[in-house]
Design a protein around this motif. Structure first.
Motif, mmCIF file in Angstrom:
data_model
loop_
_atom_site.group_PDB
_atom_site.id
_atom_site.type_symbol
_atom_site.label_atom_id
_atom_site.label_comp_id
_atom_site.label_asym_id
_atom_site.label_seq_id
_atom_site.Cartn_x
_atom_site.Cartn_y
_atom_site.Cartn_z
ATOM 1 N N LEU A 7 -53.946 -3.893 25.092
ATOM 2 C CA LEU A 7 -52.909 -3.466 26.047
ATOM 3 C C LEU A 7 -53.358 -4.017 27.390
ATOM 4 C CD1 LEU A 7 -52.394 0.220 24.859
ATOM 5 C CD2 LEU A 7 -51.087 -1.832 24.224
ATOM 6 N N GLY A 9 -52.486 -6.372 31.299
ATOM 7 C CA GLY A 9 -51.937 -6.141 32.630
ATOM 8 C C GLY A 9 -53.002 -6.039 33.702
ATOM 9 N N THR A 10 -54.257 -6.318 33.339
ATOM 10 C CA THR A 10 -55.341 -6.245 34.329
ATOM 11 C C THR A 10 -56.275 -7.446 34.189
ATOM 12 O OG1 THR A 10 -56.729 -5.065 32.746
ATOM 13 C CG2 THR A 10 -55.408 -3.706 34.282
ATOM 14 N N ARG A 46 -47.212 -10.324 23.585
ATOM 15 C CA ARG A 46 -45.941 -9.649 23.320
ATOM 16 C C ARG A 46 -45.550 -8.964 24.618
ATOM 17 N NH1 ARG A 46 -45.637 -4.707 23.577
ATOM 18 N NH2 ARG A 46 -43.719 -4.467 22.366
ATOM 19 N N PHE A 50 -43.215 -0.306 23.604
ATOM 20 C CA PHE A 50 -43.222 -0.174 22.133
ATOM 21 C C PHE A 50 -42.152 0.808 21.658
ATOM 22 C CE2 PHE A 50 -46.995 -2.591 21.238
ATOM 23 C CZ PHE A 50 -47.799 -2.463 22.358
ATOM 24 N N GLY A 51 -41.670 1.657 22.601
ATOM 25 C CA GLY A 51 -40.742 2.723 22.197
ATOM 26 C C GLY A 51 -41.522 3.993 21.929
ATOM 27 N N GLY A 52 -42.349 4.366 22.886
ATOM 28 C CA GLY A 52 -43.116 5.611 22.794
ATOM 29 C C GLY A 52 -44.209 5.552 21.739
ATOM 30 N N HIS A 73 -54.278 -0.521 33.389
ATOM 31 C CA HIS A 73 -54.718 -0.115 34.718
ATOM 32 C C HIS A 73 -54.978 1.403 34.723
ATOM 33 C CE1 HIS A 73 -54.193 0.706 39.041
ATOM 34 N NE2 HIS A 73 -54.498 -0.560 39.218
ATOM 35 N N PHE A 75 -53.979 3.584 36.529
ATOM 36 C CA PHE A 75 -52.787 4.358 36.873
ATOM 37 C C PHE A 75 -51.698 4.240 35.806
ATOM 38 C CE2 PHE A 75 -53.283 6.187 41.163
ATOM 39 C CZ PHE A 75 -54.557 5.739 41.429
ATOM 40 N N ALA A 76 -51.982 3.483 34.750
ATOM 41 C CA ALA A 76 -51.016 3.387 33.635
ATOM 42 C C ALA A 76 -51.290 4.543 32.671
ATOM 43 C CB ALA A 76 -51.148 2.036 32.937
ATOM 44 N N MET A 79 -49.207 5.003 29.277
ATOM 45 C CA MET A 79 -49.558 4.045 28.217
ATOM 46 C C MET A 79 -50.884 4.460 27.586
ATOM 47 S SD MET A 79 -48.472 1.305 26.606
ATOM 48 C CE MET A 79 -48.886 2.176 25.123
ATOM 49 N N HIS A 82 -50.389 7.457 25.290
ATOM 50 C CA HIS A 82 -49.724 7.027 24.051
ATOM 51 C C HIS A 82 -50.700 6.284 23.140
ATOM 52 C CE1 HIS A 82 -45.302 7.025 25.684
ATOM 53 N NE2 HIS A 82 -45.900 8.177 25.848
HETATM 54 P P1 NAP Z 1 -47.254 3.483 32.354
HETATM 55 O O1 NAP Z 1 -46.460 4.170 33.412
HETATM 56 O O2 NAP Z 1 -48.527 4.098 31.873
HETATM 57 O O3 NAP Z 1 -46.362 3.199 31.040
HETATM 58 C C1 NAP Z 1 -44.958 3.393 31.057
HETATM 59 C C2 NAP Z 1 -44.412 2.739 29.786
HETATM 60 O O4 NAP Z 1 -44.489 1.313 29.946
HETATM 61 C C3 NAP Z 1 -45.249 2.998 28.530
HETATM 62 O O5 NAP Z 1 -44.950 4.255 27.963
HETATM 63 C C4 NAP Z 1 -44.856 1.820 27.651
HETATM 64 O O6 NAP Z 1 -43.518 1.951 27.171
HETATM 65 C C5 NAP Z 1 -44.805 0.696 28.676
HETATM 66 N N1 NAP Z 1 -46.080 -0.014 28.813
HETATM 67 C C6 NAP Z 1 -47.030 0.165 29.775
HETATM 68 N N2 NAP Z 1 -48.015 -0.736 29.646
HETATM 69 C C7 NAP Z 1 -47.694 -1.501 28.565
HETATM 70 C C8 NAP Z 1 -48.304 -2.610 27.910
HETATM 71 N N3 NAP Z 1 -49.454 -3.134 28.354
HETATM 72 N N4 NAP Z 1 -47.686 -3.133 26.795
HETATM 73 C C9 NAP Z 1 -46.516 -2.619 26.362
HETATM 74 N N5 NAP Z 1 -45.860 -1.590 26.947
HETATM 75 C C10 NAP Z 1 -46.460 -1.045 28.028
HETATM 76 O O7 NAP Z 1 -47.585 1.966 32.804
HETATM 77 P P2 NAP Z 1 -47.420 1.270 34.264
HETATM 78 O O8 NAP Z 1 -48.265 1.973 35.235
HETATM 79 O O9 NAP Z 1 -45.948 1.111 34.496
HETATM 80 O O10 NAP Z 1 -48.099 -0.161 33.983
HETATM 81 C C11 NAP Z 1 -47.349 -1.139 33.320
HETATM 82 C C12 NAP Z 1 -48.216 -2.372 33.158
HETATM 83 O O11 NAP Z 1 -48.661 -2.825 34.440
HETATM 84 C C13 NAP Z 1 -49.459 -2.148 32.329
HETATM 85 O O12 NAP Z 1 -49.695 -3.322 31.564
HETATM 86 C C14 NAP Z 1 -50.561 -2.006 33.359
HETATM 87 O O13 NAP Z 1 -51.814 -2.450 32.850
HETATM 88 C C15 NAP Z 1 -50.074 -2.946 34.433
HETATM 89 N N6 NAP Z 1 -50.578 -2.573 35.751
HETATM 90 C C16 NAP Z 1 -50.231 -1.350 36.243
HETATM 91 C C17 NAP Z 1 -50.720 -1.009 37.506
HETATM 92 C C18 NAP Z 1 -50.359 0.312 38.126
HETATM 93 O O14 NAP Z 1 -50.640 0.489 39.321
HETATM 94 N N7 NAP Z 1 -49.764 1.226 37.379
HETATM 95 C C19 NAP Z 1 -51.551 -1.911 38.213
HETATM 96 C C20 NAP Z 1 -51.872 -3.153 37.653
HETATM 97 C C21 NAP Z 1 -51.376 -3.473 36.405
HETATM 98 P P3 NAP Z 1 -43.156 2.594 25.717
HETATM 99 O O15 NAP Z 1 -43.295 4.073 25.910
HETATM 100 O O16 NAP Z 1 -41.747 2.131 25.462
HETATM 101 O O17 NAP Z 1 -44.146 2.048 24.714
#
Ligand code: NAP
Ligand code: 3Y8
Length: 249
Positions: A7, A9-10, A46, A50-52, A73, A75-76, A79, A82
């Motif tokens: 998973l 994004g970092t 990908r 994923f849909g929860g 991350h 703060f994710a 994810m 899940h």
């Molecule tokens: P989140 O609030 O924890 O997740 C919200 C939903 O986004 C998850 O339930 C999942 O959807 C989907 N999701 C999150 N990360 C995913 C991944 N790597 N692959 C597939 N689906 C993912 O996540 P977020 O904070 O929005 O972060 C989203 C992405 O940005 C992540 O890859 C994270 O590493 C990156 N990122 C986030 C931050 C931040 O400040 N939050 C900073 C840098 C990078 P479903 O429930 O439909 O599966």
């Protein structure tokens, strides 16, 4: 044979993908699809939710994933929660690759707050020039403190203008440099920086820049993380994969 889902994004996720590609491992890196052009990876990618939990369980089973590495991350939080639940339900080995939280050092002028709302509250009072280095997702919360001038930095240009009356928007993606962030803070006469305690190197430049300029920082602590096996080095993940793979997990 291991079949790994990262998973991503970092910066750490990208480093792990590189290490696994060099070893010819079977790995897929997953992005949520939050940015227009995510960084290209040396392993298959990908993109999209994923849909929860149920969707992730189905994915793990259909793709016969053997190891799930949560390198998202800090703060994710959703994810990560899940991932723990889905790995348990699907009987898949699970590990978190993250980075230690930043700690205030010599010369740092931090005010720590628990969350975004705490950062908004900490900005009560007379008008200031605020570098809001939180990205796009939480900007609207700061409309509660409209008296400030906000310097914003997003990865992609948004469809509509940010909901802050007085803002200057920069479109740029990290990792950033100390010189670049010092120049930005000087140019925009910033007098306070708001940051998430992301840890790692990719977002740390602004902290060194603030320190060098003697600027205060409102530092947002991380949300609580689910209990899991956590490492901070790619090497530790490779070792875990090696051992687990030997045990035929
Ligand atoms: P989140 O609030 O924890 O997740 C919200 C939903 O986004 C998850 O339930 C999942 O959807 C989907 N999701 C999150 N990360 C995913 C991944 N790597 N692959 C597939 N689906 C993912 O996540 P977020 O904070 O929005 O972060 C989203 C992405 O940005 C992540 O890859 C994270 O590493 C990156 N990122 C986030 C931050 C931040 O400040 N939050 C900073 C840098 C990078 P479903 O429930 O439909 O599966
Ligand atoms: C989509 C993938 C790599 C990963 C690079 C890291 C470093 C550069 C610094 C500032 C802080 C912020 C933000 C930030 C950094 C790295 C890393 C990191 C912070 C990309 C990326 C995706 C995202 C999502 C994006 C968020 C936003 C947060 C900008 C790619 C570039 C502020 C977090 O518009 C949006 O919806 C953007 C949302 C989540 C937080 C927010 O609330 O806006 N990251 N960032 C991932 C996906 O789709 O799954 O496009 O290549 C990745 C990186 N951003 O491989 O080199 O490792 O953390 N990302 C924070 O830390 O506060 C910028 O400006 O100083």
């Amino acid at each position: 044979m291991s079949n790994i889902l990262i998973l991503g994004g970092t910066t750490e996720a990208s480093a792990l993908a590189r290490a696994l590609a060099e070893r010819g491992a079977d790995a897929v890196l997953s992005y949520a699809g939050r940015t227009d052009k995510p960084r290209a990876q040396p392993v298959p990618v990908r993109i999209g939710g994923f849909g929860g939990v149920a969707g992730l369980v189905a994915y793990l089973r259909e793709r016969q994933v053997t190891h799930l590495v949560d390198a998202t991350h800090p703060f994710a939080a959703q994810m990560s929660t899940h991932a723990v639940e889905a790995a348990h339900e699907a009987g898949v080995a699970h590990m978190v690759l993250s980075r230690p939280a930043w700690v205030a050092g010599e010369g740092d002028r931090w005010t720590r707050v628990a969350d975004i709302a705490g950062a908004v509250a900490a900005l009560a009072g007379e008008a200031r020039r605020v570098m809001l280095a939180l990205g796009r997702m939480h900007v609207d919360a700061f409309a509660a403190q409209p008296q400030h001038h906000y310097l914003l930095r997003f990865v992609d240009r948004p469809e509509e203008a940010p909901a802050l009356p007085d803002n200057h928007l920069i479109i740029d993606r990290g990792p950033f440099t100390v010189e670049g962030d010092m120049r930005l803070m000087r140019e925009h006469r910033i007098d306070v920086v708001v940051a998430k305690n992301a840890g790692g190197s990719g977002a740390a430049a602004k902290l060194a820049a603030a320190r060098a300029l003697g600027l205060p920082v409102i530092m947002i602590d991380r949300p609580p993380a689910p209990a899991a096996l956590v490492v901070h080095e790619v090497e530790a993940v490779l070792e875990w994969l090696g051992h687990a793979a030997c045990r035929g997990v």
